[in-house]
Design a protein around this motif. Sequence first.
Motif, PDB file in Angstrom:
ATOM      1  N   SER A  68       0.805  -1.222   0.000  1.00 27.21           N
ATOM      2  CA  SER A  68       0.000   0.000   0.000  1.00 27.21           C
ATOM      3  C   SER A  68       0.835   1.267   0.000  1.00 27.21           C
ATOM      4  CB  SER A  68      -0.944   0.010   1.206  1.00 27.21           C
ATOM      5  OG  SER A  68      -1.895  -1.011   1.103  1.00 27.21           O
ATOM      6  N   GLY A  69       2.081   1.188   0.429  1.00 28.30           N
ATOM      7  CA  GLY A  69       2.916   2.387   0.455  1.00 28.30           C
ATOM      8  C   GLY A  69       3.160   2.874   1.863  1.00 28.30           C
ATOM      9  N   ASP A  70       3.194   4.190   2.023  1.00 26.10           N
ATOM     10  CA  ASP A  70       3.570   4.813   3.285  1.00 26.10           C
ATOM     11  C   ASP A  70       2.397   4.846   4.265  1.00 26.10           C
ATOM     12  OD1 ASP A  70       4.866   6.308   5.269  1.00 26.10           O
ATOM     13  OD2 ASP A  70       4.245   8.193   4.366  1.00 26.10           O
ATOM     14  N   TYR A  71       2.067   3.683   4.804  1.00 28.34           N
ATOM     15  CA  TYR A  71       1.001   3.583   5.795  1.00 28.34           C
ATOM     16  C   TYR A  71       1.561   3.115   7.139  1.00 28.34           C
ATOM     17  CZ  TYR A  71      -2.366   4.548   2.177  1.00 28.34           C
ATOM     18  OH  TYR A  71      -3.079   5.167   1.182  1.00 28.34           O
ATOM     19  N   TRP A  72       2.820   3.473   7.394  1.00 32.11           N
ATOM     20  CA  TRP A  72       3.482   3.216   8.671  1.00 32.11           C
ATOM     21  C   TRP A  72       3.407   1.729   9.041  1.00 32.11           C
ATOM     22  CZ3 TRP A  72       0.927   7.646  12.023  1.00 32.11           C
ATOM     23  CH2 TRP A  72       1.179   8.885  11.402  1.00 32.11           C
ATOM     24  N   PRO A  73       3.919   0.857   8.184  1.00 30.20           N
ATOM     25  CA  PRO A  73       3.817  -0.590   8.458  1.00 30.20           C
ATOM     26  C   PRO A  73       4.538  -1.029   9.724  1.00 30.20           C
ATOM     27  CG  PRO A  73       5.342  -0.163   6.658  1.00 30.20           C
ATOM     28  CD  PRO A  73       4.642   1.125   6.930  1.00 30.20           C
ATOM     29  N   GLU A  74       5.470  -0.204  10.194  1.00 33.65           N
ATOM     30  CA  GLU A  74       6.239  -0.584  11.380  1.00 33.65           C
ATOM     31  C   GLU A  74       5.430  -0.523  12.669  1.00 33.65           C
ATOM     32  OE1 GLU A  74       6.691   3.847  10.863  1.00 33.65           O
ATOM     33  OE2 GLU A  74       6.709   2.082   9.548  1.00 33.65           O
ATOM     34  N   ILE A  75       4.247   0.106  12.651  1.00 33.78           N
ATOM     35  CA  ILE A  75       3.464   0.230  13.881  1.00 33.78           C
ATOM     36  C   ILE A  75       2.117  -0.496  13.784  1.00 33.78           C
ATOM     37  CG2 ILE A  75       4.567   2.385  14.607  1.00 33.78           C
ATOM     38  CD1 ILE A  75       1.027   2.546  13.264  1.00 33.78           C
ATOM     39  N   ARG A  76       2.057  -1.504  12.939  1.00 32.13           N
ATOM     40  CA  ARG A  76       0.795  -2.229  12.774  1.00 32.13           C
ATOM     41  C   ARG A  76       1.067  -3.668  12.347  1.00 32.13           C
ATOM     42  NH1 ARG A  76      -2.494   0.965  10.637  1.00 32.13           N
ATOM     43  NH2 ARG A  76      -1.230   2.829  10.446  1.00 32.13           N
ATOM     44  N   MET A  77       0.076  -4.524  12.540  1.00 25.17           N
ATOM     45  CA  MET A  77       0.204  -5.907  12.104  1.00 25.17           C
ATOM     46  C   MET A  77       0.188  -5.992  10.581  1.00 25.17           C
ATOM     47  SD  MET A  77      -3.612  -7.483  12.869  1.00 25.17           S
ATOM     48  CE  MET A  77      -3.769  -6.642  14.452  1.00 25.17           C
ATOM     49  N   LYS A  78       0.687  -7.095  10.067  1.00 27.59           N
ATOM     50  CA  LYS A  78       0.629  -7.377   8.628  1.00 27.59           C
ATOM     51  C   LYS A  78      -0.708  -8.054   8.316  1.00 27.59           C
ATOM     52  CE  LYS A  78       5.629  -7.986   8.071  1.00 27.59           C
ATOM     53  NZ  LYS A  78       5.976  -7.607   9.471  1.00 27.59           N
ATOM     54  N   GLN A  79      -1.078  -7.981   7.044  1.00 26.65           N
ATOM     55  CA  GLN A  79      -2.347  -8.574   6.640  1.00 26.65           C
ATOM     56  C   GLN A  79      -2.389 -10.062   6.965  1.00 26.65           C
ATOM     57  OE1 GLN A  79      -3.490  -7.713   2.584  1.00 26.65           O
ATOM     58  NE2 GLN A  79      -5.082  -9.272   2.561  1.00 26.65           N
ATOM     59  N   ASN A  80      -1.256 -10.747   6.832  1.00 24.46           N
ATOM     60  CA  ASN A  80      -1.257 -12.184   7.100  1.00 24.46           C
ATOM     61  C   ASN A  80      -1.278 -12.526   8.590  1.00 24.46           C
ATOM     62  OD1 ASN A  80       1.384 -11.707   7.929  1.00 24.46           O
ATOM     63  ND2 ASN A  80       2.332 -12.730   6.178  1.00 24.46           N
ATOM     64  N   GLU A  81      -1.294 -11.502   9.443  1.00 18.99           N
ATOM     65  CA  GLU A  81      -1.394 -11.733  10.883  1.00 18.99           C
ATOM     66  C   GLU A  81      -2.810 -11.509  11.422  1.00 18.99           C
ATOM     67  OE1 GLU A  81       2.942 -10.613  12.682  1.00 18.99           O
ATOM     68  OE2 GLU A  81       1.765  -8.925  11.884  1.00 18.99           O
ATOM     69  N   VAL A  82      -3.709 -11.094  10.552  1.00 19.35           N
ATOM     70  CA  VAL A  82      -5.068 -10.790  11.000  1.00 19.35           C
ATOM     71  C   VAL A  82      -5.758 -12.031  11.553  1.00 19.35           C
ATOM     72  CG1 VAL A  82      -7.365 -10.036  10.280  1.00 19.35           C
ATOM     73  CG2 VAL A  82      -5.352  -8.818   9.470  1.00 19.35           C
ATOM     74  N   SER A  83      -5.568 -13.179  10.908  1.00 18.66           N
ATOM     75  CA  SER A  83      -6.218 -14.398  11.381  1.00 18.66           C
ATOM     76  C   SER A  83      -5.749 -14.756  12.788  1.00 18.66           C
ATOM     77  CB  SER A  83      -5.939 -15.555  10.418  1.00 18.66           C
ATOM     78  OG  SER A  83      -6.566 -15.328   9.170  1.00 18.66           O
ATOM     79  N   LEU A  84      -4.445 -14.626  13.043  1.00 20.25           N
ATOM     80  CA  LEU A  84      -3.910 -14.872  14.374  1.00 20.25           C
ATOM     81  C   LEU A  84      -4.531 -13.920  15.389  1.00 20.25           C
ATOM     82  CD1 LEU A  84      -1.909 -16.028  16.457  1.00 20.25           C
ATOM     83  CD2 LEU A  84      -0.198 -14.402  15.574  1.00 20.25           C
ATOM     84  N   TYR A  85      -4.624 -12.661  15.030  1.00 19.38           N
ATOM     85  CA  TYR A  85      -5.210 -11.653  15.916  1.00 19.38           C
ATOM     86  C   TYR A  85      -6.660 -11.985  16.243  1.00 19.38           C
ATOM     87  CZ  TYR A  85      -7.244  -7.047  17.107  1.00 19.38           C
ATOM     88  OH  TYR A  85      -7.934  -6.007  17.700  1.00 19.38           O
ATOM     89  N   MET A  86      -7.459 -12.242  15.221  1.00 17.15           N
ATOM     90  CA  MET A  86      -8.877 -12.513  15.428  1.00 17.15           C
ATOM     91  C   MET A  86      -9.078 -13.793  16.243  1.00 17.15           C
ATOM     92  SD  MET A  86     -10.499  -9.969  14.030  1.00 17.15           S
ATOM     93  CE  MET A  86     -12.174 -10.571  13.878  1.00 17.15           C
TER      94      MET A  86
END
Length: 282
Positions: A68-86
Amino acid sequence: MKNNASLPVYGKNLYTSGMSEKKITNFHTHTMLCNHASGMPADYTACAQKDGCAALGFSDHCPYPEGSGDYWPEIRMKQNEVSLYMESVRQAAQTVDFPVYAGFECEWDKAYESWYKDGLLGTFGADYIAFGPHWVTLGSSHMYAMDISDAPTLHKYIDQTIEGIRSGIYAFIAHPDLFMGRWKEWDSEAESCLTALLDAAIDCNLPLEVNGLGMSRTCNETKRGVRYQYPYREFWQMAAERGAKVICNADAHAPEDVIAAARNARKFAEDLGITPVESPVA
């Protein structure tokens, strides 16, 4: 409007873990998946159970689609971690006797409106999305709210925030006065901008959050006396006078803060005569 010369500093540890208090809710909770907090959902639910919780909502920083670009990826989970989170939130909910919700804290970007609605709320099954107005979009990059120091950028930030408020996506507005941490003074610019934001929130019947984390940050010396970076007293006095809907949350980044910081936020609100809503989730 009453101008207090100084503020009581409630502080992060005003309420101690395990003390006997009326059970309260908190809908702003982060986990280690955002890379700047500690603990997983089960750690938070365990502390919340001990400290007196009526309902708990997780709202970790949302992922954005890969690339997506400059959306501060260093302070958020990755898309492939959403299942683990939920899955972790749903499993933690089975260990306590109060309702537990799985949500995300998301910024506003019109380009990702369908990602919020169809992706996070749809495909991933989030219970709610909290609006975290952390940035103003400047071309292909984003400036942090607490880095804003000039009026034109502040007005652009407020316009963007109001657009997010009117999107109908969010359950509440987290730390709506976040930018005051850098702006500091209750001047004509701050008052007019936060009045416009307040007008939009009232018009949309969207709760504004008194944020407990801000109360643990170093206070600012201002021309009106000592002020929290946020919640900023003059804004909340205005919200109280106008009967805005208010929610009080911890913005917890450690399990021991999940109820303690929410209690601090409630104490701040109650001192201004504000009765907060208990839940933003229908």
